[in-house]
Design an enzyme around this catalytic site. Structure first.
Site, PDB file in Angstrom:
ATOM      1  N   GLY A 106      14.711 -60.465  57.409  1.00  0.00           N
ATOM      2  CA  GLY A 106      14.171 -60.507  58.765  1.00  0.00           C
ATOM      3  C   GLY A 106      13.883 -59.124  59.304  1.00  0.00           C
ATOM      4  O   GLY A 106      12.874 -58.887  59.972  1.00  0.00           O
ATOM      5  N   ASP A 129      24.078 -61.195  50.861  1.00  0.00           N
ATOM      6  CA  ASP A 129      23.557 -62.259  50.007  1.00  0.00           C
ATOM      7  C   ASP A 129      22.826 -61.717  48.784  1.00  0.00           C
ATOM      8  O   ASP A 129      22.578 -62.453  47.835  1.00  0.00           O
ATOM      9  CB  ASP A 129      22.593 -63.161  50.786  1.00  0.00           C
ATOM     10  CG  ASP A 129      23.249 -63.835  51.973  1.00  0.00           C
ATOM     11  OD1 ASP A 129      24.490 -63.932  51.985  1.00  0.00           O
ATOM     12  OD2 ASP A 129      22.523 -64.270  52.889  1.00  0.00           O
ATOM     13  N   ARG A 173      23.186 -68.483  51.774  1.00  0.00           N
ATOM     14  CA  ARG A 173      22.003 -69.158  52.317  1.00  0.00           C
ATOM     15  C   ARG A 173      21.092 -69.669  51.203  1.00  0.00           C
ATOM     16  O   ARG A 173      21.425 -70.642  50.541  1.00  0.00           O
ATOM     17  CB  ARG A 173      21.241 -68.244  53.280  1.00  0.00           C
ATOM     18  CG  ARG A 173      21.998 -67.989  54.577  1.00  0.00           C
ATOM     19  CD  ARG A 173      21.102 -67.364  55.623  1.00  0.00           C
ATOM     20  NE  ARG A 173      20.626 -66.049  55.212  1.00  0.00           N
ATOM     21  CZ  ARG A 173      19.790 -65.320  55.945  1.00  0.00           C
ATOM     22  NH1 ARG A 173      19.327 -65.778  57.087  1.00  0.00           N
ATOM     23  NH2 ARG A 173      19.413 -64.131  55.523  1.00  0.00           N
ATOM     24  N   ALA A 188      35.016 -70.142  36.965  1.00  0.00           N
ATOM     25  CA  ALA A 188      34.752 -71.454  37.565  1.00  0.00           C
ATOM     26  C   ALA A 188      34.227 -72.430  36.525  1.00  0.00           C
ATOM     27  O   ALA A 188      33.399 -72.080  35.673  1.00  0.00           O
ATOM     28  CB  ALA A 188      33.745 -71.311  38.706  1.00  0.00           C
ATOM     29  N   GLU A 225      26.557 -71.924  49.859  1.00  0.00           N
ATOM     30  CA  GLU A 225      26.342 -72.659  51.111  1.00  0.00           C
ATOM     31  C   GLU A 225      24.931 -73.234  51.165  1.00  0.00           C
ATOM     32  O   GLU A 225      23.990 -72.698  50.596  1.00  0.00           O
ATOM     33  CB  GLU A 225      26.566 -71.735  52.318  1.00  0.00           C
ATOM     34  CG  GLU A 225      25.593 -70.579  52.417  1.00  0.00           C
ATOM     35  CD  GLU A 225      25.855 -69.706  53.632  1.00  0.00           C
ATOM     36  OE1 GLU A 225      26.447 -70.194  54.608  1.00  0.00           O
ATOM     37  OE2 GLU A 225      25.438 -68.535  53.588  1.00  0.00           O
TER      38      GLU A 225
END
Length: 322
Positions: A106, A129, A173, A188, A225
């Site tokens: 942005g 991110d 995001r 994981a 997310e």
């Protein structure tokens, strides 16, 4: 034309290492007899004239601090033509020759609007991110990922002790880098990212069942997310595998904290690159890290780039987590 005055602002989400970049730009520029002004609260402050002159002591003892001493804000009004004109008026009134913006996508789009209005601009990528397409690395990513790994390691203690499965949601995001790097770092069993389509039965349930039959008794699932509802994922895992499962959302803990060595060094080098460009009369550039080299590219070119996830890393993460 001699550059006399520059202004620095931070915008969008804060990222550890922003202060290191502010410090490097300020001290290097002052050493070259360039006046440095700080803009409070990003583009909002630039529109409103919330600007002050900085000196060497303004940036003392900030290298180790997370967040940003210039504060940050998201300013939808700046996106309007009138909002950009207000920012230009502030620059003209204070005789600002160059605006340096530190932030994410942005912020980059905002600096493009300002440069289109004739203001000379520079951009430094800072985003936990790591979702900036034109650069391999953005300031804050290493700190955020280290924080996520530390938190998951703590969660693992309980997960292992009670033979449970833990679904951990990390930030990102539309970019899965935090999830991917955290996932491979904590072993994981499954990593869910937005860039790669997930077959939940095959990629999560079956992997847990297979490793359970091979003797594994606790499991970690990392979710980026906005991919899925993490609490629903946890419920489904428990229902289909019989393994007690809990969900943890790490949230904004990943934004804070003292920046790592990598973020301090990269931020400092990027800040110095900004001033190098200004001294060389190279403007409207975005600073980038590519192949471990700090470079600059045109802002227009930066905005055309597309972000891709490291598919090989994702594949290897799954190959070694059985």
């Amino acid at each position: 034309m001699k550059i006399k005055n520059i202004a620095i602002l931070t915008s969008g989400g804060d990222a550890p290492g922003m202060n290191a970049a502010i410090r490097a730009i300020t001290r290097y520029a002052l050493g070259q007899n360039i006046n440095v002004f700080g803009v409070n609260r990003g583009y909002t402050g630039l529109r409103n004239g919330d600007i002050f002159q900085m000196n060497l002591r303004t940036v003392s003892d900030i290298l180790h601090r997370g967040g940003t001493i210039l504060y940050s804000a998201r300013d939808s009004e700046f996106l309007s033509e009138n909002g950009v004109k207000q920012a230009v008026e502030t620059c003209n009134k204070n005789e600002i020759d160059v605006v340096v913006a530190i932030g994410g996508n942005g912020t980059l789009n905002g600096i493009k609007k300002l440069s289109d209005m004739g203001i000379k601009c520079m951009f430094v990528p800072a985003s936990i991110d790591n979702d900036m397409p034109y650069t391999e690395y953005a300031i804050g990513f290493d700190t955020a990922t280290n924080t996520a790994v530390e938190m998951v390691d703590k969660i693992r203690d309980t997960t292992q002790s009670h033979e449970k499965c833990s679904v951990v949601e990390v930030m990102g995001r539309h970019c899965g880098d935090i999830a991917l790097f955290t996932g491979i770092s904590v072993g994981a069993i499954a990593i869910i990212v937005p860039e790669i389509e997930c077959d939940f039965e095959k990629d999560v349930i079956e992997r847990i069942k297979i490793t359970k039959n091979l003797g594994k008794r606790h499991f970690i699932v990392i979710v980026s997310e906005n991919c899925f509802d993490s609490s629903k994922i946890a419920k489904s895992i428990e229902e289909k595998t019989g393994v007690q499962t809990r969900c943890t959302i790490l949230g904004h803990v990943q934004r804070g904290g003292s920046p790592t060595i990598r973020d301090r060094v990269v931020a400092s080098l990027m800040g110095c690159k900004v001033v190098d460009n200004i001294l060389d009369k190279k403007f409207n550039k975005a600073i980038a890290l590519r192949c471990d080299k700090v470079i600059n590219i045109d802002i227009d070119e930066a905005l055309k780039c597309k972000k891709n996830i490291d598919l090989n890393l994702y594949i290897h993460a799954l190959q070694i987590s059985i």
